[in-house]
Design an enzyme around this catalytic site. Structure first.
Site, PDB file in Angstrom:
ATOM      1  N   MET A  21      32.952 -27.292 -77.519  1.00  0.00           N
ATOM      2  CA  MET A  21      33.077 -28.604 -76.880  1.00  0.00           C
ATOM      3  C   MET A  21      32.631 -29.699 -77.856  1.00  0.00           C
ATOM      4  O   MET A  21      32.408 -30.842 -77.444  1.00  0.00           O
ATOM      5  CB  MET A  21      32.247 -28.654 -75.597  1.00  0.00           C
ATOM      6  CG  MET A  21      32.739 -27.663 -74.552  1.00  0.00           C
ATOM      7  SD  MET A  21      32.341 -28.130 -72.876  1.00  0.00           S
ATOM      8  CE  MET A  21      30.559 -28.075 -72.910  1.00  0.00           C
ATOM      9  N   HIS A  28      27.258 -23.329 -83.722  1.00  0.00           N
ATOM     10  CA  HIS A  28      28.722 -23.311 -83.850  1.00  0.00           C
ATOM     11  C   HIS A  28      29.123 -22.869 -85.264  1.00  0.00           C
ATOM     12  O   HIS A  28      30.045 -22.072 -85.432  1.00  0.00           O
ATOM     13  CB  HIS A  28      29.306 -24.708 -83.603  1.00  0.00           C
ATOM     14  CG  HIS A  28      29.051 -25.263 -82.232  1.00  0.00           C
ATOM     15  ND1 HIS A  28      28.248 -26.353 -82.012  1.00  0.00           N
ATOM     16  CD2 HIS A  28      29.508 -24.894 -81.009  1.00  0.00           C
ATOM     17  CE1 HIS A  28      28.232 -26.636 -80.714  1.00  0.00           C
ATOM     18  NE2 HIS A  28      28.982 -25.766 -80.084  1.00  0.00           N
ATOM     19  N   LYS A 140      24.187 -17.110 -76.779  1.00  0.00           N
ATOM     20  CA  LYS A 140      23.496 -18.185 -76.041  1.00  0.00           C
ATOM     21  C   LYS A 140      24.059 -18.312 -74.616  1.00  0.00           C
ATOM     22  O   LYS A 140      23.325 -18.539 -73.666  1.00  0.00           O
ATOM     23  CB  LYS A 140      23.690 -19.484 -76.826  1.00  0.00           C
ATOM     24  CG  LYS A 140      23.514 -20.765 -76.057  1.00  0.00           C
ATOM     25  CD  LYS A 140      22.091 -21.193 -76.097  1.00  0.00           C
ATOM     26  CE  LYS A 140      21.736 -22.264 -75.105  1.00  0.00           C
ATOM     27  NZ  LYS A 140      22.716 -23.288 -74.860  1.00  0.00           N
ATOM     28  N   MET A 175      19.556 -23.655 -80.092  1.00  0.00           N
ATOM     29  CA  MET A 175      20.344 -24.852 -80.426  1.00  0.00           C
ATOM     30  C   MET A 175      21.380 -25.114 -79.347  1.00  0.00           C
ATOM     31  O   MET A 175      21.966 -24.170 -78.805  1.00  0.00           O
ATOM     32  CB  MET A 175      21.041 -24.652 -81.752  1.00  0.00           C
ATOM     33  CG  MET A 175      20.060 -24.693 -82.888  1.00  0.00           C
ATOM     34  SD  MET A 175      20.890 -24.459 -84.435  1.00  0.00           S
ATOM     35  CE  MET A 175      19.481 -24.433 -85.520  1.00  0.00           C
TER      36      MET A 175
HETATM   37  P1  AMP Z   1      29.782 -25.180 -76.610  1.00  0.00           P
HETATM   38  O1  AMP Z   1      30.277 -26.182 -77.592  1.00  0.00           O
HETATM   39  O2  AMP Z   1      28.385 -25.434 -76.142  1.00  0.00           O
HETATM   40  O3  AMP Z   1      30.748 -24.905 -75.496  1.00  0.00           O
HETATM   41  O4  AMP Z   1      29.673 -23.816 -77.391  1.00  0.00           O
HETATM   42  C1  AMP Z   1      30.758 -23.280 -78.102  1.00  0.00           C
HETATM   43  C2  AMP Z   1      30.414 -21.892 -78.563  1.00  0.00           C
HETATM   44  O5  AMP Z   1      29.246 -21.950 -79.370  1.00  0.00           O
HETATM   45  C3  AMP Z   1      30.086 -20.946 -77.397  1.00  0.00           C
HETATM   46  O6  AMP Z   1      30.594 -19.661 -77.690  1.00  0.00           O
HETATM   47  C4  AMP Z   1      28.589 -20.932 -77.399  1.00  0.00           C
HETATM   48  O7  AMP Z   1      28.027 -19.743 -76.865  1.00  0.00           O
HETATM   49  C5  AMP Z   1      28.281 -21.041 -78.876  1.00  0.00           C
HETATM   50  N1  AMP Z   1      26.929 -21.547 -79.081  1.00  0.00           N
HETATM   51  C6  AMP Z   1      26.380 -22.673 -78.555  1.00  0.00           C
HETATM   52  N2  AMP Z   1      25.080 -22.773 -78.916  1.00  0.00           N
HETATM   53  C7  AMP Z   1      24.803 -21.678 -79.668  1.00  0.00           C
HETATM   54  C8  AMP Z   1      23.649 -21.193 -80.336  1.00  0.00           C
HETATM   55  N3  AMP Z   1      22.488 -21.843 -80.289  1.00  0.00           N
HETATM   56  N4  AMP Z   1      23.737 -20.049 -81.023  1.00  0.00           N
HETATM   57  C9  AMP Z   1      24.912 -19.357 -81.069  1.00  0.00           C
HETATM   58  N5  AMP Z   1      26.041 -19.757 -80.477  1.00  0.00           N
HETATM   59  C10 AMP Z   1      25.988 -20.892 -79.784  1.00  0.00           C
END
Ligand code: AMP
Length: 279
Positions: A21, A28, A140, A175
């Site tokens: 997102m 990421h 996460k 994070m």
């Molecule tokens: P988001 O942008 O929050 O929807 O996350 C996109 C992807 O990044 C998803 O697969 C999340 O699980 C992963 N993600 C977000 N935060 C972390 C983190 N701290 N460590 C590892 N992966 C993450």
């Protein structure tokens, strides 16, 4: 995007896909590095998906900064950024949704009903558009991983899900793009979540607990005593496949997932820990 993906496939390239997102952070980037390592082509999507936000949640104010993300992607070796507008993704009279029953109603689903329908739908759509061989997700969001893995298996989706560890700040705070909402005080206090998860894991592994219910109560008390500002929403101890509550821990063998959600001020954070327990 679909035409490009089709061309890449036809010319024998392995496609890795990292859906996000945006407002990218090292968590990421970690997914991108893993994808880059294993695939010929890396596609990242940046899309704040309106369908996975409930009314009253932070869809409008979710942090967005495309140029910042663009440079992060460039640095990480992303080959294509897929950055559609909501109207392009959900045209007029949009009607089709993917729901992974049961798993979607557990844990986060109790407090964010409909959220995972939005997630599964957009991921399925983006799989069809980016045609990846491998798709990378972070531990996460443990429930997201369980749900998408089930979707892929139940619907015979021809994509392999890869799961990467949760990246944390030095303090232990997981994070998250939402960490920008936190005040300095709350950012410090939020480290309690990882701390309490580790304490609980060690208790389970050493047998130093009465039962799951008592352990959850102790975790809640620990958080509330140390950080009175924190409002805990839930703690759950489940398996990592169907996300079913484990009542009798002493008899349980296999992967244990402890998940929680908590508010620091208006900011809602989630975290979890996953480990294997033997009898
Ligand atoms: P988001 O942008 O929050 O929807 O996350 C996109 C992807 O990044 C998803 O697969 C999340 O699980 C992963 N993600 C977000 N935060 C972390 C983190 N701290 N460590 C590892 N992966 C993450």
């Amino acid at each position: 995007m679909q035409e490009i993906a089709e061309f890449l496939r036809r010319t024998g390239r392995n496609i890795g896909f990292v859906p996000t997102m945006g407002y990218l952070h090292e968590g990421h980037v970690n997914l991108m590095i893993a994808a880059k390592d294993e695939c010929d082509i890396l596609i990242t999507s940046i899309f704040v998906n309106p369908v996975q936000f409930l009314p009253g949640e932070d869809f409008e104010k979710y942090p967005r900064d495309f140029m910042r993300d663009y440079y992060v992607c460039k640095q990480a070796g992303v080959d294509y950024i897929f950055n559609p507008e909501p109207d392009e993704v959900y045209g007029e009279n949009y009607k089709t949704f993917v729901n992974v029953n049961d798993l979607s109603e557990r844990l986060e689903g109790k407090y964010r009903p409909g959220h995972f329908t939005g997630v599964a739908t957009v991921v399925m759509k983006f799989f069809n558009i980016t045609k990846p061989h491998f798709a990378y997700f972070g531990q996460k969001d443990a429930q997201q991983v369980a749900i998408l893995s089930k979707m892929v298996s139940d619907l015979n989706v021809d994509v392999e899900i890869k799961v990467c560890e949760t990246l944390r700040e030095e303090s232990g705070l997981a994070m998250s793009s939402r960490n920008v909402y936190l005040s300095d005080k709350h950012r410090n206090e939020a480290t309690i979540l990882n701390e309490v998860l580790n304490v609980a894991k060690n208790k389970i592994l050493t047998g130093d607990y009465e039962d799951a219910k008592t352990l959850k109560r102790e975790m809640k008390e620990y958080i509330e005593t140390k950080t009175p500002d924190c409002s805990l929403q839930y703690i759950a101890i489940t398996d990592n496949y169907l996300l079913k509550k484990i009542d009798d821990l002493s008899d349980y063998e296999g992967e244990v997932l402890i998940s929680l959600a908590a508010f620091f001020g208006k900011t809602r954070l989630i975290d979890n820990i996953l480990f294997t327990k033997k009898i």
